[in-house]
Write a protein that holds these residues in place. Structure first.
Motif, PDB file in Angstrom:
ATOM      1  N   PRO A 176       0.787  -1.241   0.000  1.00 14.09           N
ATOM      2  CA  PRO A 176       0.000   0.000   0.000  1.00 14.09           C
ATOM      3  C   PRO A 176       0.816   1.287   0.000  1.00 14.09           C
ATOM      4  O   PRO A 176       0.407   2.280  -0.613  1.00 14.09           O
ATOM      5  CB  PRO A 176      -0.853  -0.138   1.262  1.00 14.09           C
ATOM      6  N   TYR A 179       1.437   3.013  -3.428  1.00 15.23           N
ATOM      7  CA  TYR A 179       0.364   3.443  -4.318  1.00 15.23           C
ATOM      8  C   TYR A 179       0.279   4.957  -4.518  1.00 15.23           C
ATOM      9  O   TYR A 179      -0.303   5.416  -5.509  1.00 15.23           O
ATOM     10  CB  TYR A 179      -0.980   2.898  -3.820  1.00 15.23           C
ATOM     11  N   PHE A 182       1.319   6.072  -7.986  1.00 17.79           N
ATOM     12  CA  PHE A 182       0.652   5.584  -9.195  1.00 17.79           C
ATOM     13  C   PHE A 182       0.028   6.678 -10.062  1.00 17.79           C
ATOM     14  O   PHE A 182       0.118   6.592 -11.301  1.00 17.79           O
ATOM     15  CB  PHE A 182      -0.405   4.541  -8.821  1.00 17.79           C
ATOM     16  N   ASP A 201      -0.606  -6.653  -5.790  1.00 23.30           N
ATOM     17  CA  ASP A 201      -0.549  -6.328  -4.366  1.00 23.30           C
ATOM     18  C   ASP A 201       0.009  -7.547  -3.633  1.00 23.30           C
ATOM     19  O   ASP A 201      -0.407  -8.681  -3.869  1.00 23.30           O
ATOM     20  CB  ASP A 201      -1.957  -6.000  -3.856  1.00 23.30           C
ATOM     21  N   VAL A 231      -1.948  -0.203 -13.564  1.00 17.36           N
ATOM     22  CA  VAL A 231      -1.478   0.894 -12.717  1.00 17.36           C
ATOM     23  C   VAL A 231      -1.965   2.246 -13.218  1.00 17.36           C
ATOM     24  O   VAL A 231      -1.680   3.279 -12.598  1.00 17.36           O
ATOM     25  CB  VAL A 231       0.064   0.914 -12.638  1.00 17.36           C
ATOM     26  N   SER A 276      -6.722  -3.246  -4.879  1.00 19.92           N
ATOM     27  CA  SER A 276      -6.392  -2.357  -5.989  1.00 19.92           C
ATOM     28  C   SER A 276      -5.832  -1.050  -5.442  1.00 19.92           C
ATOM     29  O   SER A 276      -6.273  -0.557  -4.393  1.00 19.92           O
ATOM     30  CB  SER A 276      -7.647  -2.056  -6.819  1.00 19.92           C
ATOM     31  N   TRP A 277      -4.897  -0.484  -6.178  1.00 22.38           N
ATOM     32  CA  TRP A 277      -4.361   0.811  -5.781  1.00 22.38           C
ATOM     33  C   TRP A 277      -5.433   1.881  -5.771  1.00 22.38           C
ATOM     34  O   TRP A 277      -5.348   2.864  -5.015  1.00 22.38           O
ATOM     35  CB  TRP A 277      -3.231   1.220  -6.732  1.00 22.38           C
TER      36      TRP A 277
END
Length: 281
Positions: A176, A179, A182, A201, A231, A276-277
């Motif tokens: 995490p 992120y 991103f 992840d 991404v 998910s980011w």
């Protein structure tokens, strides 16, 4: 199960150890670096004798393991000289596979790599989304070793039909804290084209390992393991049109759906990425 995890102090390994323990397994971490204490053994995997000894028994820590998860390696090209990467990674993988099989461990899951798909895709992929169906295309010594490891696993299970070896072709592992960067990727579609804008992840990587330990039958198989999305905030059709305009597109791309196909892992392992980011920003 009692599971040995090599590379237990690494970015993916530390999460795998945590998640497998949370799932009720007893985990013994193997690494050259780590915190002394129960559940960790300092071992040089390039030394076959140490590997055999560590898998068989270590003091009062354990008296043998039921399964092996092999994550230890020089983790990417360009970190060490090519020859050091080759010697370390191929020898370590052979040592842990051979020792485990000799000791009667029949469940092995290990980290292969998305790099065998042809990264950094300076030569475009044969089609998009990519999958496990076309021959390996190693473009670095690191990737060559990953291809050789898969080839070695195929022969080992031929010699030992009772053994299950599963190669998980992990995408770029993220946690995490990664992120926040991103959103900056959108500025240049080519900055992350090297793996078709993929990632995984670490928690979902751990899930894939747990699924493979539970579900993989005897024999060898390989699976791409990636997040369900890319991404990028930019849509897939725009990215592909800009960077890979002449590559065949097979099926619907989806707006942000991963271009590293995880359909096989979903179908055969029950892999279902949950993180998910986009959820953390």
């Amino acid at each position: 199960m009692r599971i040995a995890v090599t590379g237990s102090s690494g970015k993916l390994g530390a999460v795998v150890v945590r998640e497998l323990r949370a799932g009720g397994h007893e985990v013994i971490g193997f690494d050259q670096h780590g915190t002394r204490g129960p559940g960790f053994v300092q071992v040089d995997l390039a030394d076959y004798g140490q590997v055999v000894d560590a898998l068989q028994a270590v003091g009062d820590q354990h008296d043998g393991v039921d399964a092996l998860v092999h994550l230890a390696a020089v983790p990417a090209p360009g970190i060490r000289p090519d020859i050091a990467t080759f010697h370390n990674n191929i020898a370590s993988t052979f040592n842990v596979f051979w020792a485990a099989i000799r000791l009667g461990v029949t469940r092995i899951v290990y980290a292969s790599s998305e790099t065998v798909l042809g990264l950094p895709f300076d030569v475009p992929p044969p089609y998009i989304p990519v999958d496990e169906e076309y021959p390996a295309r190693p473009e670095s010594v690191y990737s060559l070793v990953k291809h050789l490891e898969e080839t070695m696993a195929i022969e080992l299970v031929r010699w030992h039909p009772e053994v299950s070896i599963t190669a998980l072709r992990f995408s770029n592992v993220m946690v995490p804290a990664d992120y926040a960067e991103f959103p900056s990727f959108d500025a240049d579609a080519r900055a992350r084209k090297w793996n078709l804008w993929g990632y995984i992840d670490a928690r979902d990587g751990a899930q894939a390992i747990a699924r493979a330990l539970d579900a993989a039958p005897a024999g060898f198989d390989r699976f791409i393991i990636a997040a369900a999305d890319t991404v990028m905030s930019r849509p897939n059709d725009e990215l592909v049109a800009e960077v890979f305009p002449d590559v065949e597109v097979r099926g619907a791309l989806g707006e942000h759906t991963t271009l590293l196909s995880i359909d096989k892992a979903r179908r055969l392992l029950g892999f279902d990425p949950q993180h998910s980011w986009r959820d953390g920003l």
